[in-house]
Enzyme design. Sequence first.
Site, PDB file in Angstrom:
ATOM      1  N   ASP A 153       1.752 -14.513   0.480  1.00 18.98           N
ATOM      2  CA  ASP A 153       2.227 -13.260   1.068  1.00 18.98           C
ATOM      3  C   ASP A 153       3.626 -13.044   0.518  1.00 18.98           C
ATOM      4  O   ASP A 153       4.575 -13.700   0.938  1.00 18.98           O
ATOM      5  CB  ASP A 153       2.232 -13.395   2.597  1.00 18.98           C
ATOM      6  N   LYS A 186      11.228  -6.104  -3.049  1.00 26.84           N
ATOM      7  CA  LYS A 186       9.888  -5.519  -2.984  1.00 26.84           C
ATOM      8  C   LYS A 186       9.952  -3.988  -2.855  1.00 26.84           C
ATOM      9  O   LYS A 186       9.057  -3.286  -3.309  1.00 26.84           O
ATOM     10  CB  LYS A 186       9.144  -6.117  -1.791  1.00 26.84           C
ATOM     11  N   GLU A 242      -2.567  -6.370   2.517  1.00 23.84           N
ATOM     12  CA  GLU A 242      -2.078  -7.213   3.607  1.00 23.84           C
ATOM     13  C   GLU A 242      -2.889  -7.065   4.903  1.00 23.84           C
ATOM     14  O   GLU A 242      -3.287  -8.069   5.491  1.00 23.84           O
ATOM     15  CB  GLU A 242      -0.578  -6.953   3.825  1.00 23.84           C
ATOM     16  N   ASP A 253       0.563  -3.324  10.724  1.00 21.04           N
ATOM     17  CA  ASP A 253       1.373  -4.274   9.953  1.00 21.04           C
ATOM     18  C   ASP A 253       2.746  -3.680   9.660  1.00 21.04           C
ATOM     19  O   ASP A 253       2.896  -2.838   8.774  1.00 21.04           O
ATOM     20  CB  ASP A 253       0.622  -4.599   8.651  1.00 21.04           C
TER      21      ASP A 253
END
Lengths: 211, 634
Positions: free
Chosen positions: B32, B94, B195, B217
């Site tokens: 992850d 990211k 994810e 999420d």
Amino acid sequence: MTASIATAAASVVPCWSCKGPVATRALFCSVCGAVQGPGTIDHFSRLGLQPTFDIDLDLLEKQYFGFQRRLHPDRFAAKSAKERALSQSQATALNEAYETLKDPLKRAAYVLDLKGHKVDLTACGTINDPVLLMEQMEKREAIAEADTVDTITKLSAEADTEVIACQCHISAAINAGAFEEAVHLTIRLKYLAKLAEEARTKKTRMTRAMR
Amino acid sequence: MSDDGLVLLQLHEPGETPVPHQDEAGLAVGIDLGTTNSVVAFSFDTEVEVLKDENGKALIPSVVHYKDDGSVVVGREAREAILESPDQVVSSIKRLMGRGLEDVKSLAGTLPYDVEVPPEGGMVRLRVAGRTLTPVAISAHILMAIKDRAEQAMLGKAVTRAVITVPAYFDDAARTATKDAARLADIEVLRLVNEPTAAALAYGLDNSVEGLYAVYDLGGGTFDISILKMEKGVFQVKATGGDAVLGGDDIDHAVAEYFLAQRQAGAAITAGEVKQALMTARVAKECLTGRQSGEWMIELDGTASRHSLTRDELEKLAAPFVERTIEICRGVVEDAGIDVSDIQGVVLVGGSTRMPLVRKRVAEFFGREPLSDINPDEVVAVGAALQAEALTRGSDTLLLDVTPLSLGIETMGGIVEKVIPRNTPIPVAMAQEFTTYQDGQSAMSIHVVQGEREMVDQCRSLARFVLRGIPPMAAGAARIRVTFQVDADGLLTVSAQEMTTGIEQHVAVKPSYGLSDDEMANMLRDSLVHAKDDMAQRLLTESVVEARRSVLAVKSALGVDSDLLSDDERQAIDAAIEAVETACAGTDRDAVNAAVETLEDSTKGFAEKRMDRGIRQALAGVSVERLDDALGGE
Ligand SMILES: [Zn+2]
């Protein structure tokens, strides 16, 4: 005799992997186990279903999952590049078949296409049929003018009912072999579905504004 | 040719055919790769272990410190260096994966580092400690640290392959950037998994959850919501949505700004202060998960200031961001064509879902208490590890994901024509036909965008393709069929063919925000790892896999049809098989390929005889496999 040789030859193709004979529509070679290409078969055959407008949606899903379980690229992640590519083509073809057959509008157009009657669903805007045009304009106006949650809820329910009724008519027309009429009804379904969608969106918006 | 269904079962029942040479390929882990923290996990027989450092910590802060001496440090130590040397430390990279100038503008002020865009456009660059780095290279450093962590935890065994998770809402550019980063870090990506889908896998594998589930999420920098149908090992995404630049970081920024405004009204704020305020804000936010109020200090350059914050105040600052996530949930429920009440459960993922306000609003919207039995920081890595095992060792579970964003092309007047709508199951291929508008036109340019808006400039530019070598024809006569294909990783490829001549067109790709092939080649060359050897090794592996498949295929054919061969023919084939096996044991890729070619030549006659026999049998009415009905229902 020559015709039957041709038929027999057409039902068998060389497996890309072991080069031996494999049925044209086989998913895997029965000798070496290699996955085969998706070929060009109709969406119903691809999912092992009878070619009819009245399909059982639970069965459709079950068949779709069953084929994907064996053909999805996740099953081939550790295989050779060629097998990975073939599995991707197979899974792509399954997705296309599933997406087409799942949706009543696309399914109706597809069934009619198989019967040799084209329905152009992408052509947008102009409605050639004056009766349909008038009806659509009136209903669109009613939706636009709806100013209470009750009114729009009622209109939305009506629109949904009409969609279902139209699907029943399409089914009846296809089963009776009245394909011209089925084409006409399918175009009508396209506009009814659009109206139902508009009504639903407005209903959601108005209900939310109420809170 | 016996019963078809039976043959299928023998050959393809998942798990029954162990993938050969598993050890040669190295271990496969789940990663992850998060905005704030990263986690790596390993699964064996569906028992998942989250890999921890020597202090027992699972979270690896996604922070990189580029030191004066040229060394690179990742993780906790790097995060601690933020205050001392803010200009040498990069966090939240990211958020910049696959991003260009326009994206950076919209993030202006929320990025704690210097950003530049190359004059020719494309992906942004960061100026860090005198170096100019791409987000891809920085992510690669994080991935290398993760790989090291995994190899240490696995007692020195090589970790070479991984399932890496990405936000479901990541566009093509960001997915490609993630894959490129893995390549630089010498990790083979088995699959990019969304994810929320990975989280669903972690929850659903024991079959305790069935029906429609929502996965909410909220991470450091991204928000995703997916609605899945889960049953008997099938995870079918019905609809997905999100915001690739909305996360807990935004709340930290709001709190930091609140603190800075208190600290010194009017005075210029230094970069150091911003970083310190952000760290304090994060600490304050986390503390207020368990408490109602608190007081924190910001001290820099000899000036100290005290800041108090209550949970109510924090929630006021956070509310706009949380409300945006709820609005997105509403849209996705509608997209899925269901009612909120149809949803049987909600799974919380991501560290930011620990905030009481988030839990409260999610519970209110879905009308039920959300599930968070699996640690929300680790659940995505757990799902990724399960999928890594499924892909390498076989499994019966099935993940069916969708495209998060519509894919379209620019038409006249800057209007977008949608080619693949959002929430279409992947892999998917759709074709569109184009024609020329000038006599003798030999090239045509196509602009591919991603997004839901009608105008090109409101969508995200993915790439520009130039089709060359169109045969000279009158205007409107050429029919160029362009096929857009999205694979199981959610990555787009384009191919084109002129239909009247059948000529395959050359497609020149210029990714709008990705790295060009040249750039990537350069980076691989002077990277980081011994990329060249690595590339050669990979090509060899691919050749060996292919060669072994050929040998197995010939052996299977011999098993059923060897009576068609004379002794001489049989001997020639056996010799050719042996030659391939010998070549496979070596390291010479050309030798492997040559041996395979010899094998193919030596079996040509055999193949012809087998085809003749097959056709003769078909003619005699011996059934050839009809698998269409045999397969579906299990
Ligand atoms: Zn075969």
